[in-house]
Design a protein around this motif. Structure first.
Motif, PDB file in Angstrom:
ATOM      1  N   SER A 105       0.838  -1.202   0.000  1.00  0.00           N
ATOM      2  CA  SER A 105       0.000   0.000   0.000  1.00  0.00           C
ATOM      3  C   SER A 105       0.869   1.246   0.000  1.00  0.00           C
ATOM      4  O   SER A 105       1.857   1.328   0.735  1.00  0.00           O
ATOM      5  CB  SER A 105      -0.902   0.022   1.235  1.00  0.00           C
ATOM      6  OG  SER A 105      -1.862  -0.997   1.152  1.00  0.00           O
ATOM      7  N   TYR A 106       0.478   2.190  -0.850  1.00  0.00           N
ATOM      8  CA  TYR A 106       1.106   3.501  -0.914  1.00  0.00           C
ATOM      9  C   TYR A 106       0.013   4.549  -0.723  1.00  0.00           C
ATOM     10  O   TYR A 106      -1.121   4.339  -1.135  1.00  0.00           O
ATOM     11  CB  TYR A 106       1.767   3.730  -2.279  1.00  0.00           C
ATOM     12  CG  TYR A 106       3.097   3.041  -2.440  1.00  0.00           C
ATOM     13  CD1 TYR A 106       4.273   3.770  -2.496  1.00  0.00           C
ATOM     14  CD2 TYR A 106       3.178   1.655  -2.535  1.00  0.00           C
ATOM     15  CE1 TYR A 106       5.501   3.143  -2.654  1.00  0.00           C
ATOM     16  CE2 TYR A 106       4.398   1.017  -2.684  1.00  0.00           C
ATOM     17  CZ  TYR A 106       5.553   1.769  -2.744  1.00  0.00           C
ATOM     18  OH  TYR A 106       6.770   1.139  -2.880  1.00  0.00           O
ATOM     19  N   GLY A 127      13.475   7.704   4.160  1.00  0.00           N
ATOM     20  CA  GLY A 127      14.071   6.379   4.294  1.00  0.00           C
ATOM     21  C   GLY A 127      13.129   5.232   4.011  1.00  0.00           C
ATOM     22  O   GLY A 127      13.282   4.151   4.581  1.00  0.00           O
ATOM     23  N   LYS A 128      12.144   5.456   3.141  1.00  0.00           N
ATOM     24  CA  LYS A 128      11.242   4.373   2.752  1.00  0.00           C
ATOM     25  C   LYS A 128      10.860   4.546   1.291  1.00  0.00           C
ATOM     26  O   LYS A 128      11.065   5.622   0.708  1.00  0.00           O
ATOM     27  CB  LYS A 128      10.022   4.308   3.648  1.00  0.00           C
ATOM     28  CG  LYS A 128       9.110   5.518   3.630  1.00  0.00           C
ATOM     29  CD  LYS A 128       7.960   5.292   4.608  1.00  0.00           C
ATOM     30  CE  LYS A 128       7.062   6.502   4.704  1.00  0.00           C
ATOM     31  NZ  LYS A 128       5.950   6.251   5.620  1.00  0.00           N
ATOM     32  N   PRO A 129      10.296   3.496   0.679  1.00  0.00           N
ATOM     33  CA  PRO A 129       9.959   3.575  -0.747  1.00  0.00           C
ATOM     34  C   PRO A 129       9.012   4.733  -1.055  1.00  0.00           C
ATOM     35  O   PRO A 129       8.056   4.992  -0.325  1.00  0.00           O
ATOM     36  CB  PRO A 129       9.295   2.224  -1.022  1.00  0.00           C
ATOM     37  CG  PRO A 129       9.897   1.308  -0.015  1.00  0.00           C
ATOM     38  CD  PRO A 129      10.052   2.160   1.222  1.00  0.00           C
ATOM     39  N   GLN A 155       5.231   4.634   0.587  1.00  0.00           N
ATOM     40  CA  GLN A 155       4.763   3.345   1.087  1.00  0.00           C
ATOM     41  C   GLN A 155       4.157   3.532   2.465  1.00  0.00           C
ATOM     42  O   GLN A 155       4.726   4.217   3.314  1.00  0.00           O
ATOM     43  CB  GLN A 155       5.891   2.318   1.134  1.00  0.00           C
ATOM     44  CG  GLN A 155       5.385   0.934   1.459  1.00  0.00           C
ATOM     45  CD  GLN A 155       6.422  -0.139   1.217  1.00  0.00           C
ATOM     46  OE1 GLN A 155       7.567   0.143   0.883  1.00  0.00           O
ATOM     47  NE2 GLN A 155       6.038  -1.379   1.390  1.00  0.00           N
ATOM     48  N   ALA A 156       2.992   2.963   2.658  1.00  0.00           N
ATOM     49  CA  ALA A 156       2.290   3.097   3.941  1.00  0.00           C
ATOM     50  C   ALA A 156       3.010   2.289   5.014  1.00  0.00           C
ATOM     51  O   ALA A 156       3.654   1.271   4.732  1.00  0.00           O
ATOM     52  CB  ALA A 156       0.849   2.620   3.793  1.00  0.00           C
ATOM     53  N   ASN A 157       2.900   2.762   6.257  1.00  0.00           N
ATOM     54  CA  ASN A 157       3.522   2.023   7.369  1.00  0.00           C
ATOM     55  C   ASN A 157       2.761   0.755   7.660  1.00  0.00           C
ATOM     56  O   ASN A 157       1.582   0.667   7.499  1.00  0.00           O
ATOM     57  CB  ASN A 157       3.549   2.909   8.613  1.00  0.00           C
ATOM     58  CG  ASN A 157       4.462   4.093   8.431  1.00  0.00           C
ATOM     59  OD1 ASN A 157       5.435   4.029   7.686  1.00  0.00           O
ATOM     60  ND2 ASN A 157       4.151   5.190   9.109  1.00  0.00           N
TER      61      ASN A 157
END
Length: 190
Positions: free
Chosen positions: A23-24, A148-150, A188-190
């Motif tokens: 999920s984004y 630091g994430k997609p 990108q969702a946590n």
């Protein structure tokens, strides 16, 4: 790989298995829709929607199993001139209530190149739902240097016909065709 991301991130219509998708969410601070139209042959007028919400479900293995949804209030329109905004919200055009939304939900995708695709979906505008095709391009996909994430960024274009959505006042003097330029970032969702 880029074409798989583009296809997945903005695509279409079948249910998703949780183990196959990521999920984004759209970054509302870096996502805009700019619209333009010809005013009486004298000028090109501009408006914008910004700060909207949306979600992308991305299946890397089977892009057709991905989806995108976007929603925002009509009254979040920015025109740069209060009298123009008031006219757009009047009975000549939207006659928009405070809670009236514009929505887009993807239904199909056609990958057209390494970083491009045609994304078809249902656009609901002014209480009318019609299919719309976006010519989309993946700008970049990588870990965000500060988060630091997609993260991914896309541009897309489309042409709408105002009268298809019951918004054809003053056509053809004010162009019935409205050009859309869309630019979004998604994290990108946590």
């Amino acid at each position: 790989m880029k074409s798989f991301f583009l296809a997945a991130a903005l695509a279409a219509a079948t249910p998703l298995a949780a183990s196959e998708s990521a999920s984004y969410v759209l970054d509302p601070s870096h996502s805009q829709i700019v619209f333009t139209y010809n005013h009486l042959g004298y000028s090109t007028s501009y408006g914008m929607f910004s700060g909207f919400e949306g979600q992308i479900s991305w299946d890397k293995q089977t892009p057709a199993n991905s989806s995108v949804t976007v929603e925002f209030p009509v009254r979040s329109m920015l025109t740069g001139w209060e009298a123009r905004f008031d006219h757009f919200m009047s009975g000549d055009f939207f006659d928009a209530a405070d809670d009236e939304k514009v929505t887009f939900s993807s239904t199909a995708i056609e990958v057209t190149g390494e970083n491009t695709a045609n994304i078809t979906g249902d656009l609901t505008l002014n209480g009318v739902t019609k299919p719309v095709t976006l010519a989309a391009k993946l700008n970049q996909e990588m870990d965000h240097p500060m988060e630091g994430k997609p993260w991914a960024g896309f541009d897309a274009t489309a042409t709408l016909v105002r009268s298809d959505f019951g918004l054809g006042a003053f056509a053809p003097y004010v162009s019935d065709e409205v050009q859309l330029m869309i630019s979004v970032e998604a994290m990108q969702a946590n």
